[in-house]
Design an enzyme around this catalytic site. Structure first.
Site, PDB file in Angstrom:
ATOM      1  N   ARG A  37       0.654  -1.157   0.123  1.00  0.00           N
ATOM      2  CA  ARG A  37       0.074   0.024   0.018  1.00  0.00           C
ATOM      3  C   ARG A  37       0.809   1.032  -0.126  1.00  0.00           C
ATOM      4  NH1 ARG A  37      -5.156  -1.405   3.938  1.00  0.00           N
ATOM      5  NH2 ARG A  37      -6.257  -2.738   2.504  1.00  0.00           N
ATOM      6  N   LYS A 199     -17.097 -18.935   3.154  1.00  0.00           N
ATOM      7  CA  LYS A 199     -18.490 -19.001   3.353  1.00  0.00           C
ATOM      8  C   LYS A 199     -19.364 -18.109   2.425  1.00  0.00           C
ATOM      9  CE  LYS A 199     -18.120 -18.921   8.404  1.00  0.00           C
ATOM     10  NZ  LYS A 199     -18.383 -18.071   9.814  1.00  0.00           N
ATOM     11  N   GLY A 356      -8.132  -9.426   0.703  1.00  0.00           N
ATOM     12  CA  GLY A 356      -7.091  -9.788   1.222  1.00  0.00           C
ATOM     13  C   GLY A 356      -6.249 -11.238   0.978  1.00  0.00           C
ATOM     14  N   GLY A 379     -11.833  -5.074   2.036  1.00  0.00           N
ATOM     15  CA  GLY A 379     -13.112  -4.847   2.229  1.00  0.00           C
ATOM     16  C   GLY A 379     -13.750  -3.915   1.231  1.00  0.00           C
TER      17      GLY A 379
END
Ligand code: 3PG
Ligand code: MG
Length: 409
Positions: A37, A199, A356, A379
């Site tokens: 980053r 999930k 991520g 996110g």
């Protein structure tokens, strides 16, 4: 894509530029363990220096919950940030607002850089407080947002502040938005989405949105187990969200309705336990023994997804396809990453990946540089793939003056 201004559209010469960055980088024992980053932010700082701006970098770091906490200080980021901009000096202000910040900013000459202490040391940041945003605005003449990876947060330095000063997107923000637009909004077709992860429940919105956008959806990871289970396959002790079976069936019905071809695993690598180097078997998904669990997609499925990749022109990838942190269950993810890299190199595929775990898996395979674009966002990338409006992007678009308000920069 919403219209927004870039560095080319604003005059920054001699001005104080408040640059919202995302320096929320992984740190282990006081050392930055992944500087991606910081490195991706550097060209924006360099461009501003080139234009003789006074560059004031601000960021959050961790979740200190609105009060100062030494463990979340940005001070240890001064050296890595300086390194990323060719060793240039970076001044540090031990508070991001108030007298200390004003003093450090006042001392800057054109072409110099300062870093402000963690924005989240003040409650006003996460509360999107107008007062806190005004205190930040006091420090600058122009606002540049280069924190795409934090654009899903409606926080003061991202949302409120964008309306108080002439605002523009930095180069990283621009690149992220261009890549995501090329992948999902106006892509070269056909488009394939490769979605993995543990999930289904955390990716229902994402899958629904993506099904409406892409031509082929390939699913791996433990979330594929839930879809297989929903279709009546016995999957032994595999991780599976049994209470999601109805939702899973609805997703598959939606895909049929939208003419989105779904590729589910047909074979899998199974083991009795998830441990490095554990004994494995490769079997068809409908032959999983009662005491075993699926930990990776199998080679036939990899080949099938690989063949599908040869037939498409655009790929969006989020989520690993197996338990990639534990070898050998990283094999399918690595094999497909190599395939994607090869097609991208050959100019046959535009490949965009983010999230991520996905980025970690690509980095572990040493292939990050070989995709068309790898997002710095976790996110925010997911929320974009859910079709949601990101407050940070919306604020930049809203900050574009109309003809009647005139150019404010
Ligand atoms: C991230 O690392 O995903 C961003 O910096 C946002 O951080 P947050 O999840 O703590 O808001
Ligand atoms: Mg996060």
């Amino acid at each position: 894509m919403a219209r927004f201004r870039t560095l080319d559209d604003i005059d920054v010469r001699g001005k104080r530029v408040l640059l919202r960055a995302d320096l929320n980088v992984p740190v282990k024992d006081g050392v930055v363990s992944d500087a991606t980053r910081i490195e991706r932010l550097a060209p924006t700082i360099e461009a501003l220096i080139e234009k003789d701006a006074k560059v004031i970098v601000m960021s959050h770091f961790g979740r200190p919950d609105g009060r100062p906490a030494p463990a979340y200080s940005l001070r240890p980021l001064v050296a890595p940030l300086s390194k990323a901009i060719c060793g240039r000096e970076v001044a540090f202000a031990s508070d991001c607002i108030g007298d200390e910040a004003k003093r450090v900013v006042a001392a800057l000459r054109p072409g110099q850089v300062a870093l402000l202490e963690n924005l989240r040391f003040h409650k006003g940041e996460e509360e999107n407080s107008p007062d806190f945003a005004r205190a930040l605005a006091d420090l600058g003449d122009v606002y540049v947002d280069d924190a795409f990876s934090a654009a899903h947060r409606a926080h003061a330095s991202i949302a409120a502040l964008a309306h108080l000063l002439p605002a523009a997107a930095g180069k990283l923000m621009e690149a992220e938005l261009a890549a995501l637009t090329a992948a999902l909004e106006s892509p070269a077709r056909p488009v394939l989405a490769l979605v993995g992860g543990a999930k289904v429940s955390t990716k229902l919105d994402l899958l629904r949105f993506v099904i409406g956008k892409v031509d082929v959806l390939a699913i791996g990871g433990a979330m594929a187990n839930t879809l297989l289970f929903a279709e009546g396959t016995e999957i032994g002790r595999s991780l599976c969200e049994r209470d999601m079976a109805d939702n899973a069936r609805k997703l598959l019905a939606l895909a049929r309705e939208r003419n989105c071809r779904v590729i589910l695993p047909q074979d899998a690598v199974v083991a009795v336990r998830l441990a490095p180097g554990t004994e494995t078997r490769t079997i068809p998904v409908d032959a999983v023994p009662d005491d075993m669990m699926i930990l990776d997609i199998g080679p036939k499925t990899v080949a099938r997804i690989g063949a599908a990749l040869e037939d498409v022109r655009t790929l969006v990838w989020n989520g690993p396809l197996g338990a990639f942190e534990t070898p050998p269950f990283d094999q399918a993810t690595v094999a497909l990453a190599k395939k994607v890299a090869e097609l991208t190199r050959a100019g046959k595929l535009l490949s965009v990946a983010g999230g991520g775990d996905t980025v970690a898996a690509l980095a572990a395979a040493g292939l990050t540089d070989q995709l068309s674009y790898v997002s710095t966002a976790g996110g925010a990338f997911l929320e974009w793939l859910e079709g949601r409006e990101l407050p940070g992007v919306a604020a930049l678009a809203a900050a574009v003056p109309t003809a009647s308000t005139g150019d404010v920069a």
